[in-house]
Design an enzyme around this catalytic site. Structure first.
Site, PDB file in Angstrom:
ATOM      1  CG  ASP A  65      89.835  69.682  55.871  1.00 24.21           C
ATOM      2  OD1 ASP A  65      89.236  70.550  55.203  1.00 24.21           O
ATOM      3  OD2 ASP A  65      89.538  68.470  55.820  1.00 24.21           O
ATOM      4  CB  VAL A  66      89.363  75.546  54.639  1.00 21.59           C
ATOM      5  CG1 VAL A  66      90.706  76.228  54.651  1.00 21.59           C
ATOM      6  CG2 VAL A  66      89.053  74.922  53.278  1.00 21.59           C
ATOM      7  CG  ASN A  92      93.608  80.388  47.152  1.00 25.75           C
ATOM      8  OD1 ASN A  92      93.353  80.769  46.007  1.00 25.75           O
ATOM      9  ND2 ASN A  92      94.431  79.355  47.404  1.00 25.75           N
ATOM     10  CE1 TYR A 164      86.739  75.149  41.103  1.00 29.76           C
ATOM     11  CE2 TYR A 164      85.781  76.290  39.239  1.00 29.76           C
ATOM     12  CZ  TYR A 164      86.773  76.179  40.189  1.00 29.76           C
ATOM     13  OH  TYR A 164      87.786  77.113  40.239  1.00 29.76           O
ATOM     14  CE  LYS A 168      85.963  78.389  42.907  1.00 24.70           C
ATOM     15  NZ  LYS A 168      86.870  78.814  43.984  1.00 24.70           N
TER      16      LYS A 168
HETATM   17  P1  NAD Z   1      95.689  74.480  43.460  1.00 20.13           P
HETATM   18  O1  NAD Z   1      95.167  73.102  43.353  1.00 20.13           O
HETATM   19  O2  NAD Z   1      97.132  74.741  43.258  1.00 20.13           O
HETATM   20  O3  NAD Z   1      95.280  75.163  44.832  1.00 20.13           O
HETATM   21  C1  NAD Z   1      94.214  74.739  45.652  1.00 20.13           C
HETATM   22  C2  NAD Z   1      94.757  74.720  47.063  1.00 20.13           C
HETATM   23  O4  NAD Z   1      93.690  74.406  47.963  1.00 20.13           O
HETATM   24  C3  NAD Z   1      95.848  73.648  47.241  1.00 20.13           C
HETATM   25  O5  NAD Z   1      96.971  74.234  47.866  1.00 20.13           O
HETATM   26  C4  NAD Z   1      95.179  72.615  48.136  1.00 20.13           C
HETATM   27  O6  NAD Z   1      96.073  71.964  49.000  1.00 20.13           O
HETATM   28  C5  NAD Z   1      94.208  73.493  48.909  1.00 20.13           C
HETATM   29  N1  NAD Z   1      93.145  72.718  49.520  1.00 20.13           N
HETATM   30  C6  NAD Z   1      92.399  71.726  48.957  1.00 20.13           C
HETATM   31  N2  NAD Z   1      91.555  71.219  49.866  1.00 20.13           N
HETATM   32  C7  NAD Z   1      91.764  71.898  51.020  1.00 20.13           C
HETATM   33  C8  NAD Z   1      91.214  71.818  52.319  1.00 20.13           C
HETATM   34  N3  NAD Z   1      90.246  70.942  52.605  1.00 20.13           N
HETATM   35  N4  NAD Z   1      91.700  72.665  53.274  1.00 20.13           N
HETATM   36  C9  NAD Z   1      92.685  73.549  52.989  1.00 20.13           C
HETATM   37  N5  NAD Z   1      93.225  73.677  51.781  1.00 20.13           N
HETATM   38  C10 NAD Z   1      92.773  72.849  50.803  1.00 20.13           C
HETATM   39  O7  NAD Z   1      94.832  75.334  42.398  1.00 20.13           O
HETATM   40  P2  NAD Z   1      94.676  76.915  42.253  1.00 20.13           P
HETATM   41  O8  NAD Z   1      94.375  77.148  40.841  1.00 20.13           O
HETATM   42  O9  NAD Z   1      95.806  77.626  42.879  1.00 20.13           O
HETATM   43  O10 NAD Z   1      93.328  77.186  43.068  1.00 20.13           O
HETATM   44  C11 NAD Z   1      93.231  78.161  44.086  1.00 20.13           C
HETATM   45  C12 NAD Z   1      91.841  78.775  44.048  1.00 20.13           C
HETATM   46  O11 NAD Z   1      91.682  79.508  42.820  1.00 20.13           O
HETATM   47  C13 NAD Z   1      90.709  77.759  44.092  1.00 20.13           C
HETATM   48  O12 NAD Z   1      89.662  78.252  44.894  1.00 20.13           O
HETATM   49  C14 NAD Z   1      90.266  77.683  42.635  1.00 20.13           C
HETATM   50  O13 NAD Z   1      88.928  77.301  42.509  1.00 20.13           O
HETATM   51  C15 NAD Z   1      90.482  79.133  42.217  1.00 20.13           C
HETATM   52  N6  NAD Z   1      90.569  79.320  40.773  1.00 20.13           N
HETATM   53  C16 NAD Z   1      91.626  78.830  40.038  1.00 20.13           C
HETATM   54  C17 NAD Z   1      91.663  79.068  38.676  1.00 20.13           C
HETATM   55  C18 NAD Z   1      92.792  78.600  37.806  1.00 20.13           C
HETATM   56  O14 NAD Z   1      92.730  78.771  36.584  1.00 20.13           O
HETATM   57  N7  NAD Z   1      93.860  78.036  38.336  1.00 20.13           N
HETATM   58  C19 NAD Z   1      90.627  79.768  38.045  1.00 20.13           C
HETATM   59  C20 NAD Z   1      89.582  80.231  38.812  1.00 20.13           C
HETATM   60  C21 NAD Z   1      89.550  80.010  40.166  1.00 20.13           C
END
Ligand code: NAD
Length: 266
Positions: A65-66, A92, A164, A168
């Protein structure tokens, strides 16, 4: 893709799904050994690790858990024990817990800041310590490369998602201030700001035809992004091809930050 990351080790947090999964795969395809962090879903992380190992690469899946300091310590310990250290860290992990501002429960404000901002702080701090402990290596011009996963919402305000967007926005200044602090050690710190990428975090925004149509109005380039788009950007930022790049946010967003609503209405 050429093996630009051969003999380097990467940790990717939140890599059991979505962008993290895509980034871990792209780094492995580019020749890096990969530590695939997962929070609660071991199966996809372990499946990706065995896929990489079967293809002749090197990968392990590690639970952490990060937002928890000792978990993050264990994650870096696992990388040190298995691969001798780390050269590339992609912070990430991220969550969304959306509410109108006036109804935002403190717990959901805190959880988003804990995972998205404090989680990246803890990950980045261990990364910098580990780069310094291990010292320079012939595999890269930099002592280490750190990539923080931001979002277009580090510049685009987002009603109903204040926690959120605040997390960011925080990542943007943490990244720049840290890049300034560690550049003399030849540690490069950058961020990637994805636009709309098809992953579980934003399923509601692309799952139905109506939602997709609304979303595409915000994307001048006319398509929703894929995790591979972010994976390719991460490989470049992790490689010596970007050796003179630090303190920068790379927007990978199909033009979402270009104020598309002004295209025909300025
Ligand atoms: P996702 O939900 O598939 O990925 C998020 C990941 O973070 C998951 O694998 C989850 O298990 C993990 N996570 C959550 N809580 C955690 C914790 N406490 N410890 C460790 N891991 C944890 O969604 P995604 O879109 O792949 O998101 C990845 C990153 O990209 C995030 O930071 C998100 O804010 C960013 N992001 C995504 C988008 C998009 O359009 N999908 C756009 C901008 C930014």
């Amino acid at each position: 893709m050429p093996l630009t990351l051969h003999d380097q080790v990467a940790i990717v947090t939140g890599a059991s799904s979505g962008i993290g999964y895509g980034v871990a795969k792209a780094l492995a395809d580019a020749g890096a050994s990969v530590v695939i962090n997962y929070h609660s879903e071991p199966a996809p992380a372990e499946a990706l690790a065995s896929q990489i190992n079967h293809a002749g690469g090197h990968a392990i899946a590690v639970k952490a858990d990060v937002s928890n300091e000792s978990d993050v310590d264990r994650l870096f310990q696992a990388s040190q024990e298995r691969f001798g250290g780390v050269d590339i860290v992609v912070a990430n992990s991220g969550v969304q817990k959306d509410h109108p501002f006036v109804d935002m429960p403190l717990d959901d404000w805190r959880r988003v800041l804990d995972v998205n901002l404090t989680g990246q702080f803890l990950t980045a701090q261990r990364a910098v310590r580990e780069f310094a402990r291990r010292g320079p290596r012939p595999v890269s011009k930099a002592l280490g490369k750190l990539i923080l996963m931001s979002s277009v919402h580090d510049v685009i305000p987002w009603a109903g998602h204040v926690n959120y967007a605040a997390s960011k926005g925080g990542i943007q200044m943490m990244m720049k201030s840290l890049a300034q602090e560690v550049a003399p050690q030849r540690i490069r710190v950058n961020a990637i700001a994805p636009g709309a990428i098809k992953t579980p975090i934003n399923r509601a925004a692309w799952e139905t035809e109506e939602a997709l149509e609304r979303l595409l109005k915000l994307i001048p380039y006319g398509r929703v992004g894929e995790p591979e788009d972010i994976g390719k950007a991460a490989v470049w930022l992790a490689s010596d091809e970007s050796d003179y790049v630090t303190g920068t946010t790379l927007y990978v967003d199909g033009g979402m930050t270009l104020y598309p609503e002004f295209a025909n209405n300025g």
